[in-house]
Write an enzyme that holds these catalytic residues in place. Structure first.
Site, PDB file in Angstrom:
ATOM      1  N   HIS A 171       0.807  -1.505   0.128  1.00 52.45           N
ATOM      2  CA  HIS A 171       0.024   0.016   0.216  1.00 52.45           C
ATOM      3  C   HIS A 171       0.591   1.393   0.175  1.00 52.45           C
ATOM      4  O   HIS A 171       0.526   2.255   0.331  1.00 52.45           O
ATOM      5  CB  HIS A 171      -0.984   0.031   1.486  1.00 52.45           C
ATOM      6  CG  HIS A 171      -2.253  -1.412   1.333  1.00 52.45           C
ATOM      7  ND1 HIS A 171      -3.856  -1.514   0.390  1.00 52.45           N
ATOM      8  CD2 HIS A 171      -1.336  -2.348   2.321  1.00 52.45           C
ATOM      9  CE1 HIS A 171      -3.226  -2.451   1.124  1.00 52.45           C
ATOM     10  NE2 HIS A 171      -2.390  -3.257   1.845  1.00 52.45           N
ATOM     11  N   SER A 292      14.603  21.595 -16.568  1.00 50.47           N
ATOM     12  CA  SER A 292      13.748  22.471 -16.505  1.00 50.47           C
ATOM     13  C   SER A 292      14.046  23.412 -17.102  1.00 50.47           C
ATOM     14  O   SER A 292      15.162  24.113 -16.934  1.00 50.47           O
ATOM     15  CB  SER A 292      12.822  22.595 -15.563  1.00 50.47           C
ATOM     16  OG  SER A 292      12.533  23.487 -15.632  1.00 50.47           O
ATOM     17  N   LYS A 298      15.539  21.531 -10.834  1.00 53.79           N
ATOM     18  CA  LYS A 298      15.748  20.431 -11.543  1.00 53.79           C
ATOM     19  C   LYS A 298      16.041  19.569 -12.483  1.00 53.79           C
ATOM     20  O   LYS A 298      17.182  19.995 -12.931  1.00 53.79           O
ATOM     21  CB  LYS A 298      14.472  20.736 -12.391  1.00 53.79           C
ATOM     22  CG  LYS A 298      12.684  21.318 -11.951  1.00 53.79           C
ATOM     23  CD  LYS A 298      12.447  20.374 -10.673  1.00 53.79           C
ATOM     24  CE  LYS A 298      12.032  19.405 -11.252  1.00 53.79           C
ATOM     25  NZ  LYS A 298      10.565  19.369 -11.518  1.00 53.79           N
ATOM     26  N   GLU A 305      10.258   8.059 -16.738  1.00 56.85           N
ATOM     27  CA  GLU A 305       8.927   8.481 -17.443  1.00 56.85           C
ATOM     28  C   GLU A 305       8.211   8.125 -18.636  1.00 56.85           C
ATOM     29  O   GLU A 305       7.263   7.841 -18.349  1.00 56.85           O
ATOM     30  CB  GLU A 305       9.284  10.294 -16.953  1.00 56.85           C
ATOM     31  CG  GLU A 305       8.765  10.619 -15.608  1.00 56.85           C
ATOM     32  CD  GLU A 305       8.652  12.112 -15.398  1.00 56.85           C
ATOM     33  OE1 GLU A 305       8.436  12.929 -14.935  1.00 56.85           O
ATOM     34  OE2 GLU A 305      10.299  12.646 -15.356  1.00 56.85           O
TER      35      GLU A 305
END
Ligand code: ARG
Length: 477
Positions: A171, A292, A298, A305
């Protein structure tokens, strides 16, 4: 449509210049010509198409349908076409519709009348099914090569990090400590099943449709076993109607690829989470990340991804192929031309993802102290305390209840189980002795899970050995 037609003069003004044009009295509308053509994408099959044609011509000569000399001229001509295509010297024409007719027309242009005999006892229907199977077979082998590389990287990483302790989750809540190596081997197991599915899928791919003709076979004395053998197929397909219309093999590859992408997507999700500042478990070298354009701080895990995103793409192709085949009556239908782009794209996507992961996995940097610290939080060894009480005589359900109370007390004080004094622990159960501290540490918890498939470092090392052995026995076909 009509605009296009005007450019070419009035439709029907001339007899069409098509290999199949005999019964037609007007030219194909130029939009329809482009709309129905597949040469824009099926050029990819040129090598398989030429190999299939050479096998067909060879067999026709052996069967006495062509002379040896004719077959020799045909094969020779096809070889020169192959060389020209490979050197970018071949001109593909939309008017000639597809890869098959482009090559056949070029053959006749080069070797003359005898080129027209190549299509004896054959149809584009068995031809295209043969080409696609040869292509898929080759690509399965290439995919497996990349795949074995990735799996071997996972095994190496598991070995490197066999002692590295991290929190295990259920979980997405801290559950029990595990080793990072154990987690890598879980990924390995997922992928090993995919590889087994690829091997299985390849068996059904490797069946030869050649000789099925348009749908009913051919009146020539062909030897289907011979062309199957020449092309490395295991056997000729058993029924001509099925042979030209079956695309299960493509659906199967898409299904195997979809499951594989689900696995890569799950792996990606974990990598993305672990690389966040909030987890901080791993880092990926800069070469696998991007920045970024606005936020200078970043460093984004683009590769995982993107792989996660590409799962949708492959799974979409599975759906396309399933829907494409729904409701198609026997035998070949033009619908089937739509099978190629999904198949090509899903193969390209799988190969890119597997290649990227094969490069990236060995480069994962583990932040061992961060993982070790996280593993010791949230009373992660509570199950070990309950198991301890069972060994001291309590029934598991009672041990669970006692441990639950201990955990509530510990968490309320913002402490961890191993930080409680023996006095405090005894307050929850008189059965608890000083030896409890051995099992309350994460190291104790890990090394206690010392059985086949468990997370103890010794078991991870044993599993690494088994996995290496299994991998060595699974070389690409
Ligand atoms: N380009 C076609 C395809 O991809 C080849 C087979 C065409 N057969 C036919 N009967 N029109 O399926």
């Amino acid at each position: 449509m009509s605009d296009e037609r005007d450019k070419n003069g009035e439709a029907g003004a001339e007899k069409p210049n098509k290999l199949w044009g005999g019964r037609f009295s007007e030219s194909t509308d130029s939009f329809i010509e482009r709309f129905t053509a597949s040469v824009g994408f099926d050029v990819r099959l040129y090598r398989q198409d030429i190999a299939g044609s050479i096998a067909h011509a060879t067999m026709l000569a052996e069967a006495g349908v062509l002379t040896e000399e004719e077959a020799r001229q045909i094969s020779g001509g096809l070889e020169t076409i192959l060389a020209d295509i490979e050197q970018g010297r071949f001109e593909w024409s939309v008017e000639l519709e597809d890869v098959h007719m482009n090559i056949e027309a070029a053959l006749t242009a080069r070797i003359g009348e005898v080129g027209k005999k190549l299509h004896t006892g054959r149809s584009r229907n068995d031809q295209v099914a043969t080409d696609l199977r040869l292509y898929v077979r080759e690509e399965i082998d290439a995919i497996r090569g990349l795949f074995l590389n990735l799996q071997s990287a996972l095994i190496d990483l598991a070995e490197r990090e066999a002692e590295t302790i991290m929190p295990g989750f259920t979980h997405l809540q801290s559950a029990q400590p595990v080793t990072f190596g154990h987690h890598m081997l879980a990924w390995y197991e997922m992928l090993a099943r995919d590889d087994a599915r690829l091997v299985d899928c390849r068996k059904r791919v490797n069946v030869s449709p050649l000789g099925a003709g348009a749908l009913a076979g051919t009146s020539f004395p062909i030897d289907r076993a011979r062309t199957a053998e020449l092309l490395g197929f295991d056997a000729p397909a058993g029924n001509s109607l099925d042979a030209v219309s079956d695309r299960d093999f493509a659906i199967e590859l898409a299904a195997v690829g979809s499951i594989l992408m689900t696995h890569l997507s799950r792996i990606s999700e974990e990598l993305v989470l672990w690389m966040s500042a909030q987890f901080g478990f791993i880092d990926l070298p800069d070469r696998f990340c991007t920045g970024s354009s606005i936020m200078p701080q970043k460093k984004n895990p683009d590769v995982p991804e993107l792989v996660r995103g590409k799962a949708g793409r492959v799974q979409g192709h599975l759906q396309s192929l399933l829907t494409l085949m729904n409701s198609q009556p026997l035998a070949y239908n033009k619908d089937n031309q739509e099978d190629k782009e999904p198949v090509f794209d899903l193969i390209d996507t799988l190969k890119d993802c597997l290649f990227a992961y094969g490069e990236m996995i060995p480069a994962i940097e583990c932040r061992r102290e961060v993982m070790r610290e996280a593993a010791g939080q949230d009373c992660a060894t509570a199950t070990d305390l309950a198991d301890y009480l069972v060994r001291k005589g309590l029934a598991f359900r009672d041990a669970h209840a006692v441990t639950g109370k201990t955990v509530a007390h510990t968490l309320a004080q913002g402490r961890e189980l191993h930080e409680l004094t023996l006095e405090e622990l005894k307050g929850f159960s008189e059965l608890i002795e000083a030896d409890v501290y051995d099992i309350l540490t994460v190291e104790g918890s890990i090394s206690a899970r010392d059985h086949f498939g468990g997370t103890a470092p010794a078991q991870v090392r044993a599993a690494v050995k088994l996995a290496r052995k299994a991998l060595a026995g699974r070389n690409p076909a």
